[in-house]
Design an enzyme around this catalytic site. Sequence first.
Site, PDB file in Angstrom:
ATOM      1  N   THR A 135      28.417  42.872-112.293  1.00  0.00           N
ATOM      2  CA  THR A 135      27.542  42.898-110.902  1.00  0.00           C
ATOM      3  C   THR A 135      27.609  41.281-110.314  1.00  0.00           C
ATOM      4  OG1 THR A 135      25.635  43.099-109.890  1.00  0.00           O
ATOM      5  CG2 THR A 135      25.596  42.820-112.098  1.00  0.00           C
ATOM      6  N   ASP A 136      27.362  41.410-109.001  1.00  0.00           N
ATOM      7  CA  ASP A 136      27.254  39.870-108.576  1.00  0.00           C
ATOM      8  C   ASP A 136      26.010  39.287-108.936  1.00  0.00           C
ATOM      9  OD1 ASP A 136      25.729  41.416-106.937  1.00  0.00           O
ATOM     10  OD2 ASP A 136      26.625  41.110-105.001  1.00  0.00           O
ATOM     11  N   GLU A 137      25.153  40.196-109.356  1.00  0.00           N
ATOM     12  CA  GLU A 137      23.605  39.625-109.692  1.00  0.00           C
ATOM     13  C   GLU A 137      23.529  38.707-110.947  1.00  0.00           C
ATOM     14  OE1 GLU A 137      20.662  42.558-109.360  1.00  0.00           O
ATOM     15  OE2 GLU A 137      21.321  43.734-107.680  1.00  0.00           O
ATOM     16  N   TYR A 160      17.443  43.354-115.341  1.00  0.00           N
ATOM     17  CA  TYR A 160      18.635  43.915-115.003  1.00  0.00           C
ATOM     18  C   TYR A 160      19.881  42.877-115.016  1.00  0.00           C
ATOM     19  CZ  TYR A 160      22.632  45.571-112.549  1.00  0.00           C
ATOM     20  OH  TYR A 160      24.045  46.295-112.239  1.00  0.00           O
ATOM     21  N   LYS A 164      22.963  42.292-117.809  1.00  0.00           N
ATOM     22  CA  LYS A 164      24.323  41.937-117.485  1.00  0.00           C
ATOM     23  C   LYS A 164      25.117  40.860-117.835  1.00  0.00           C
ATOM     24  CE  LYS A 164      26.481  45.334-115.705  1.00  0.00           C
ATOM     25  NZ  LYS A 164      27.143  46.398-116.106  1.00  0.00           N
ATOM     26  N   LYS A 199      18.298  53.874-105.101  1.00  0.00           N
ATOM     27  CA  LYS A 199      18.751  52.825-104.508  1.00  0.00           C
ATOM     28  C   LYS A 199      18.439  52.973-103.077  1.00  0.00           C
ATOM     29  CE  LYS A 199      20.355  51.757-108.784  1.00  0.00           C
ATOM     30  NZ  LYS A 199      21.224  52.312-109.097  1.00  0.00           N
ATOM     31  N   ASN A 259      18.031  43.661 -94.786  1.00  0.00           N
ATOM     32  CA  ASN A 259      17.778  44.701 -95.274  1.00  0.00           C
ATOM     33  C   ASN A 259      17.052  45.507 -94.153  1.00  0.00           C
ATOM     34  OD1 ASN A 259      18.479  44.621 -97.774  1.00  0.00           O
ATOM     35  ND2 ASN A 259      16.813  43.832 -98.853  1.00  0.00           N
TER      36      ASN A 259
HETATM   37  P1  NAD Z   1      24.422  54.629-112.430  1.00  0.00           P
HETATM   38  O1  NAD Z   1      23.173  54.274-112.846  1.00  0.00           O
HETATM   39  O2  NAD Z   1      24.457  55.496-111.349  1.00  0.00           O
HETATM   40  O3  NAD Z   1      24.955  55.216-113.564  1.00  0.00           O
HETATM   41  C1  NAD Z   1      24.946  54.821-114.997  1.00  0.00           C
HETATM   42  C2  NAD Z   1      25.217  56.061-115.776  1.00  0.00           C
HETATM   43  O4  NAD Z   1      25.325  55.673-117.135  1.00  0.00           O
HETATM   44  C3  NAD Z   1      24.670  57.524-115.733  1.00  0.00           C
HETATM   45  O5  NAD Z   1      25.797  58.431-115.989  1.00  0.00           O
HETATM   46  C4  NAD Z   1      24.145  57.127-117.128  1.00  0.00           C
HETATM   47  O6  NAD Z   1      23.807  58.664-117.700  1.00  0.00           O
HETATM   48  C5  NAD Z   1      25.016  56.395-117.981  1.00  0.00           C
HETATM   49  N1  NAD Z   1      24.400  56.063-119.159  1.00  0.00           N
HETATM   50  C6  NAD Z   1      23.223  55.206-119.189  1.00  0.00           C
HETATM   51  N2  NAD Z   1      22.917  54.659-120.591  1.00  0.00           N
HETATM   52  C7  NAD Z   1      23.891  55.215-121.290  1.00  0.00           C
HETATM   53  C8  NAD Z   1      23.969  55.259-122.532  1.00  0.00           C
HETATM   54  N3  NAD Z   1      23.365  54.396-123.378  1.00  0.00           N
HETATM   55  N4  NAD Z   1      25.248  55.909-123.016  1.00  0.00           N
HETATM   56  C9  NAD Z   1      26.077  56.355-122.348  1.00  0.00           C
HETATM   57  N5  NAD Z   1      25.867  56.567-121.066  1.00  0.00           N
HETATM   58  C10 NAD Z   1      24.863  55.963-120.446  1.00  0.00           C
HETATM   59  O7  NAD Z   1      24.904  53.378-112.345  1.00  0.00           O
HETATM   60  P2  NAD Z   1      26.254  52.816-111.340  1.00  0.00           P
HETATM   61  O8  NAD Z   1      25.541  52.528-110.068  1.00  0.00           O
HETATM   62  O9  NAD Z   1      27.140  53.924-111.149  1.00  0.00           O
HETATM   63  O10 NAD Z   1      26.769  51.556-111.989  1.00  0.00           O
HETATM   64  C11 NAD Z   1      27.853  51.722-112.937  1.00  0.00           C
HETATM   65  C12 NAD Z   1      28.258  50.182-113.243  1.00  0.00           C
HETATM   66  O11 NAD Z   1      28.454  49.489-112.195  1.00  0.00           O
HETATM   67  C13 NAD Z   1      26.894  49.546-114.231  1.00  0.00           C
HETATM   68  O12 NAD Z   1      27.646  48.891-115.026  1.00  0.00           O
HETATM   69  C14 NAD Z   1      26.486  48.795-113.010  1.00  0.00           C
HETATM   70  O13 NAD Z   1      25.998  47.549-113.664  1.00  0.00           O
HETATM   71  C15 NAD Z   1      27.526  48.280-112.331  1.00  0.00           C
HETATM   72  N6  NAD Z   1      27.575  47.844-110.941  1.00  0.00           N
HETATM   73  C16 NAD Z   1      26.815  48.904-110.203  1.00  0.00           C
HETATM   74  C17 NAD Z   1      26.978  48.408-108.531  1.00  0.00           C
HETATM   75  C18 NAD Z   1      26.084  49.343-107.602  1.00  0.00           C
HETATM   76  O14 NAD Z   1      25.760  48.889-106.500  1.00  0.00           O
HETATM   77  N7  NAD Z   1      25.628  50.631-108.122  1.00  0.00           N
HETATM   78  C19 NAD Z   1      27.137  47.166-108.211  1.00  0.00           C
HETATM   79  C20 NAD Z   1      27.767  46.315-109.117  1.00  0.00           C
HETATM   80  C21 NAD Z   1      27.993  46.458-110.282  1.00  0.00           C
HETATM   81  O1  DAU Z   2      24.486  43.678-106.123  1.00  0.00           O
HETATM   82  C1  DAU Z   2      24.899  44.508-107.055  1.00  0.00           C
HETATM   83  C2  DAU Z   2      23.667  45.358-107.406  1.00  0.00           C
HETATM   84  O2  DAU Z   2      23.478  46.027-106.286  1.00  0.00           O
HETATM   85  C3  DAU Z   2      24.040  46.176-108.519  1.00  0.00           C
HETATM   86  O3  DAU Z   2      24.288  45.494-109.728  1.00  0.00           O
HETATM   87  C4  DAU Z   2      23.005  47.072-108.978  1.00  0.00           C
HETATM   88  O4  DAU Z   2      23.078  48.130-109.911  1.00  0.00           O
HETATM   89  C5  DAU Z   2      22.382  47.816-107.833  1.00  0.00           C
HETATM   90  O5  DAU Z   2      21.190  48.780-108.085  1.00  0.00           O
HETATM   91  C6  DAU Z   2      22.121  47.073-106.486  1.00  0.00           C
HETATM   92  O6  DAU Z   2      20.965  46.108-106.635  1.00  0.00           O
HETATM   93  P1  DAU Z   2      19.806  45.937-105.523  1.00  0.00           P
HETATM   94  O7  DAU Z   2      18.822  45.540-106.087  1.00  0.00           O
HETATM   95  O8  DAU Z   2      20.472  44.843-104.574  1.00  0.00           O
HETATM   96  O9  DAU Z   2      20.076  47.443-104.984  1.00  0.00           O
HETATM   97  P2  DAU Z   2      18.797  48.047-104.236  1.00  0.00           P
HETATM   98  O10 DAU Z   2      19.499  49.502-103.791  1.00  0.00           O
HETATM   99  O11 DAU Z   2      17.776  48.488-105.222  1.00  0.00           O
HETATM  100  O12 DAU Z   2      18.214  47.315-103.238  1.00  0.00           O
HETATM  101  C7  DAU Z   2      19.147  46.734-102.225  1.00  0.00           C
HETATM  102  C8  DAU Z   2      17.995  45.924-101.315  1.00  0.00           C
HETATM  103  O13 DAU Z   2      16.976  46.523-100.490  1.00  0.00           O
HETATM  104  C9  DAU Z   2      17.339  44.744-102.284  1.00  0.00           C
HETATM  105  O14 DAU Z   2      17.220  43.558-101.487  1.00  0.00           O
HETATM  106  C10 DAU Z   2      15.963  45.451-102.370  1.00  0.00           C
HETATM  107  C11 DAU Z   2      15.665  46.200-100.919  1.00  0.00           C
HETATM  108  N1  DAU Z   2      14.797  47.463-101.122  1.00  0.00           N
HETATM  109  C12 DAU Z   2      15.270  48.293-102.042  1.00  0.00           C
HETATM  110  C13 DAU Z   2      14.749  49.670-102.481  1.00  0.00           C
HETATM  111  C14 DAU Z   2      14.999  50.377-103.468  1.00  0.00           C
HETATM  112  C15 DAU Z   2      13.773  47.810-100.196  1.00  0.00           C
HETATM  113  O15 DAU Z   2      13.525  47.038 -99.489  1.00  0.00           O
HETATM  114  N2  DAU Z   2      13.247  49.078-100.454  1.00  0.00           N
HETATM  115  C16 DAU Z   2      13.469  50.015-101.378  1.00  0.00           C
HETATM  116  O16 DAU Z   2      12.848  50.920-101.415  1.00  0.00           O
END
Ligand code: NAD
Ligand code: DAU
Length: 357
Positions: A135-137, A160, A164, A199, A259
């Site tokens: 992730t970019d985080e 988190y 990562k 999310k 946001n």
């Molecule tokens: P998600 O939370 O939707 O899905 C995670 C999946 O992993 C689920 O199916 C869960 O059951 C499985 N899992 C969790 N713990 C496990 C374990 N111990 N063993 C096996 N499976 C397990 O996550 P996502 O949003 O699809 O993110 C996927 C990947 O991409 C993550 O590594 C996350 O850090 C990364 N990522 C996500 C975002 C985003 O915006 N969602 C952005 C950048 C990177």
């Molecule tokens: O940047 C990549 C990351 O993006 C991934 O690595 C994470 O897995 C993914 O969850 C996401 O993280 P964020 O924290 O940016 O996503 P989230 O959807 O939780 O929140 C997006 C923005 O909105 C953040 O600035 C927090 C804000 N927010 C979020 C929620 C859930 C709100 O204002 N209200 C809310 O209820």
Amino acid sequence: MSFAPSAVLVTGGAGFIGSNYLLHVVPRYADTLFVNLDALTYAGNLANLTDIEARDNYRFVHGDVTDADLLSRLFAEYGFDAVVHFAAESHVDRSILDPTAFVRTNVHGTLVLMQAARAAWKGSEDICRFHHISTDEVFGSLGPEGHFTADTSYAPRSPYAASKASADHLVRAFATTYGLPVVITNTSNNYGPWQFPEKLIPLVIRNAVAGEPIPVYGRGENVRDWLFVEDHVEALDRVLRSAPNGSTWLIGGDQEISNLELVERLLDEVDRQTGSQVGTRRPLIRFVTDRPGHDFRYALDSSPIQEQLGWQPKHDLEKGLQRTVRWYLDHIRWMENILDGEYRSYYATQYGSRGMN
Ligand code: NAD
Ligand code: DAU
């Protein structure tokens, strides 16, 4: 560099990005076997995968990435030559409530998985590949200007992000120390079909449809760069198949927005697609107590993947949000089915004391 794996272990394939990835690659590469290992936590949902579950080149294994015995059996049985590692605890707010599972899955799980790959691939490293999804985080928080690049120092600020970042460091250490063949991708905020409604984007759509308050942290000034998930999985496929060993790629959507502006655009789009007068739902917005340590802004310089691997996102925010709202309106039952007691109790803990009314 051209790599065509024959058997791929995909971890976390029942989650948001993993599902989209499998839906993209399983029909496309009929001669490649994809084995989805997923623990089915609250975020994992096999209903995401009904379109591919009967395909000959797809298998599901219910299991945990921290289970070393299971992993060594799976490597022996299927002879994986690639791993695409999505499995993680992924929600920042949950990591603030309790970081324990984040270290267990994201750090320890990555370690156990790499140990299994390392043992199985000894002597064949040049024909195998471990793709770590990050992730970019990990880079921390930006001010109003500038972009992260692959050379930016790590400065994670949430549990988190720290988990990562730890995993990324371990992956690079395994490459340097043991010669594990790795590629890493760091991606911005994904959105689109099959995202769990904790999310921001699916949460807003769900609450908007239900006529419930929409929580915006602080004053909604924080900025995220949004990437449509189908564009992301295309980039991942390209990296796995054509990036040089040991390389890192940043994948962003180049679609930055605050946001508050995003939430307003989403609410207006829900109004439009449900036939309500545009603006009807904006009064649902509630400014609530901010996320502790809330990163102000993320932005990635994606020019290397665009210039060197020829990838371009196909969706700008307008098109992506239209498709996303349409998809959730068409999948209300999918969403309501996954909002079980665990979600409701999380929601009450997360938002109950934040000033929602
Ligand atoms: P998600 O939370 O939707 O899905 C995670 C999946 O992993 C689920 O199916 C869960 O059951 C499985 N899992 C969790 N713990 C496990 C374990 N111990 N063993 C096996 N499976 C397990 O996550 P996502 O949003 O699809 O993110 C996927 C990947 O991409 C993550 O590594 C996350 O850090 C990364 N990522 C996500 C975002 C985003 O915006 N969602 C952005 C950048 C990177
Ligand atoms: O940047 C990549 C990351 O993006 C991934 O690595 C994470 O897995 C993914 O969850 C996401 O993280 P964020 O924290 O940016 O996503 P989230 O959807 O939780 O929140 C997006 C923005 O909105 C953040 O600035 C927090 C804000 N927010 C979020 C929620 C859930 C709100 O204002 N209200 C809310 O209820």
